[in-house]
Design a protein around this motif. Structure first.
Motif, mmCIF file in Angstrom:
data_model
loop_
_atom_site.group_PDB
_atom_site.id
_atom_site.type_symbol
_atom_site.label_atom_id
_atom_site.label_comp_id
_atom_site.label_asym_id
_atom_site.label_seq_id
_atom_site.Cartn_x
_atom_site.Cartn_y
_atom_site.Cartn_z
ATOM 1 N N ARG A 94 0.752 -1.092 0.217
ATOM 2 C CA ARG A 94 -0.002 0.004 0.073
ATOM 3 C C ARG A 94 0.989 1.340 -0.056
ATOM 4 O O ARG A 94 0.742 2.192 0.922
ATOM 5 N N ILE A 95 1.824 1.399 -0.923
ATOM 6 C CA ILE A 95 2.656 2.402 -1.050
ATOM 7 C C ILE A 95 2.615 3.109 -2.489
ATOM 8 O O ILE A 95 2.630 2.338 -3.497
ATOM 9 N N VAL A 96 2.616 4.208 -2.549
ATOM 10 C CA VAL A 96 2.575 5.123 -3.931
ATOM 11 C C VAL A 96 4.036 5.950 -3.703
ATOM 12 O O VAL A 96 4.095 6.712 -2.682
ATOM 13 N N VAL A 97 4.874 5.833 -4.665
ATOM 14 C CA VAL A 97 6.005 6.614 -4.800
ATOM 15 C C VAL A 97 5.857 7.552 -6.073
ATOM 16 O O VAL A 97 5.753 6.912 -7.332
ATOM 17 N N LEU A 98 6.071 8.853 -5.670
ATOM 18 C CA LEU A 98 5.953 9.772 -6.833
ATOM 19 C C LEU A 98 7.189 10.400 -7.029
ATOM 20 O O LEU A 98 8.201 10.330 -6.108
ATOM 21 N N TYR A 99 7.761 10.518 -8.360
ATOM 22 C CA TYR A 99 8.988 10.702 -8.829
ATOM 23 C C TYR A 99 9.151 12.303 -9.332
ATOM 24 O O TYR A 99 8.422 12.445 -10.186
ATOM 25 N N ARG A 100 9.796 13.219 -8.453
ATOM 26 C CA ARG A 100 9.592 14.657 -8.786
ATOM 27 C C ARG A 100 10.331 15.009 -9.918
ATOM 28 O O ARG A 100 9.468 15.857 -10.697
ATOM 29 N N VAL A 101 11.331 14.445 -10.264
ATOM 30 C CA VAL A 101 12.098 15.061 -11.622
ATOM 31 C C VAL A 101 11.483 14.586 -12.856
ATOM 32 O O VAL A 101 11.105 15.464 -13.408
ATOM 33 N N PRO A 102 10.856 13.395 -12.907
ATOM 34 C CA PRO A 102 10.135 13.246 -14.195
ATOM 35 C C PRO A 102 8.918 13.906 -14.311
ATOM 36 O O PRO A 102 8.538 14.237 -15.486
ATOM 37 N N ILE A 103 8.036 13.954 -13.225
ATOM 38 C CA ILE A 103 6.842 14.877 -13.256
ATOM 39 C C ILE A 103 7.194 16.254 -13.685
ATOM 40 O O ILE A 103 6.577 16.734 -14.467
ATOM 41 N N GLU A 104 8.253 16.897 -12.782
ATOM 42 C CA GLU A 104 8.520 18.482 -13.225
ATOM 43 C C GLU A 104 9.052 18.522 -14.803
ATOM 44 O O GLU A 104 8.735 19.518 -15.285
ATOM 45 N N ARG A 105 10.051 17.828 -14.972
ATOM 46 C CA ARG A 105 10.962 18.179 -15.975
ATOM 47 C C ARG A 105 10.332 17.542 -17.350
ATOM 48 O O ARG A 105 10.646 18.014 -18.701
ATOM 49 N N LEU A 106 9.613 16.344 -17.341
ATOM 50 C CA LEU A 106 8.993 15.868 -18.674
ATOM 51 C C LEU A 106 7.729 16.153 -19.121
ATOM 52 O O LEU A 106 7.044 15.797 -19.903
ATOM 53 N N ALA A 107 7.199 17.019 -18.382
ATOM 54 C CA ALA A 107 5.655 17.653 -18.645
ATOM 55 C C ALA A 107 5.972 18.673 -19.748
ATOM 56 O O ALA A 107 6.770 19.475 -19.825
ATOM 57 N N HIS A 108 4.953 18.552 -20.559
ATOM 58 C CA HIS A 108 5.115 19.671 -21.647
ATOM 59 C C HIS A 108 3.567 20.464 -21.328
ATOM 60 O O HIS A 108 2.468 20.365 -21.831
ATOM 61 N N LEU A 109 3.695 21.422 -20.383
ATOM 62 C CA LEU A 109 2.683 22.428 -20.191
ATOM 63 C C LEU A 109 2.427 23.410 -21.281
ATOM 64 O O LEU A 109 3.559 24.006 -21.546
ATOM 65 N N HIS A 110 1.463 23.669 -21.597
ATOM 66 C CA HIS A 110 1.180 24.844 -22.555
ATOM 67 C C HIS A 110 1.332 26.188 -21.991
ATOM 68 O O HIS A 110 1.621 27.018 -22.583
ATOM 69 N N LYS A 111 1.331 26.110 -20.690
ATOM 70 C CA LYS A 111 1.331 27.408 -19.988
ATOM 71 C C LYS A 111 1.989 27.040 -18.610
ATOM 72 O O LYS A 111 1.726 26.246 -17.721
ATOM 73 N N ASP A 112 3.465 27.511 -18.355
ATOM 74 C CA ASP A 112 4.266 27.151 -17.163
ATOM 75 C C ASP A 112 4.155 28.073 -16.042
ATOM 76 O O ASP A 112 4.782 28.921 -16.014
ATOM 77 N N ASP A 113 2.994 27.879 -15.395
ATOM 78 C CA ASP A 113 2.719 28.891 -13.929
ATOM 79 C C ASP A 113 2.431 27.928 -12.883
ATOM 80 O O ASP A 113 2.345 26.558 -13.001
ATOM 81 N N GLU A 114 2.092 28.375 -11.837
ATOM 82 C CA GLU A 114 1.849 27.662 -10.651
ATOM 83 C C GLU A 114 0.577 26.822 -10.617
ATOM 84 O O GLU A 114 0.626 25.642 -10.110
ATOM 85 N N TRP A 115 -0.441 27.387 -11.465
ATOM 86 C CA TRP A 115 -1.701 26.774 -11.402
ATOM 87 C C TRP A 115 -1.455 25.487 -12.175
ATOM 88 O O TRP A 115 -1.967 24.249 -11.884
ATOM 89 N N HIS A 116 -0.771 25.531 -13.167
ATOM 90 C CA HIS A 116 -0.940 24.312 -14.385
ATOM 91 C C HIS A 116 0.036 23.364 -13.658
ATOM 92 O O HIS A 116 0.119 21.904 -13.756
#
Length: 148
Positions: A94-116
């Motif tokens: 019952r463990i969930v491990v989230l990886y910060r670097v791939p989530i942050e760096r590999l995202a292709h956000l259309h707008k890079d702001d805090e809300w997105h």
């Protein structure tokens, strides 16, 4: 002109954990003692996960009671055939491990702001929890789930 240099302490080659730079004294906080500290990416990531987990624990108290969340920098090993993992789920423990670097760096956000960025992190938490519980992410948090 006289130069101010380091004084020899007889411990050549040993660096102290609290060494001062060029005789100027120990470094202080960039923001000073009267201003609040700057918010780092790690702090933002952790607070985004914490708020999403708190929201899910309120919605699904029985299912989420024993789930433990961890944050890792990067997934271990080589990328798989589907790319770099954003999270790992261990249903037996019952463990969930989230990886910060791939989530942050590999995202292709259309707008890079805090809300997105927060929406992206929340959607990863919702999808990971949905995978753990065997549900659809829209069933986990229908009014907050945003897929990126």
């Amino acid at each position: 002109m006289a130069r101010f240099g380091r004084r020899s302490t007889g411990r050549a080659g040993i660096r102290s954990a609290s060494r001062d730079r060029h005789g100027r004294g120990i470094r202080s906080s960039v923001t000073g003692p009267h201003l609040r500290r700057l918010r780092t990416r790690v702090d933002f990531f952790d607070s985004s996960i914490a708020s999403a987990v708190e929201y899910l624990r309120d919605l699904w108290p029985d299912e989420m009671a024993t789930v433990r969340f961890e944050v890792g920098a990067v997934p271990p090993g080589e990328p798989g055939r589907h790319g770099v993992d954003r999270w790992r789920v261990d249903p037996a423990r019952r463990i969930v491990v989230l990886y910060r670097v791939p989530i942050e760096r590999l995202a292709h956000l259309h707008k890079d702001d805090e809300w997105h960025r927060r929406s992206l992190i929340e959607s990863c938490v919702f999808r990971a929890v949905a995978e753990l519980l065997g549900k659809d992410p829209w069933d986990i948090a229908p009014e907050r789930y945003r897929h990126f």
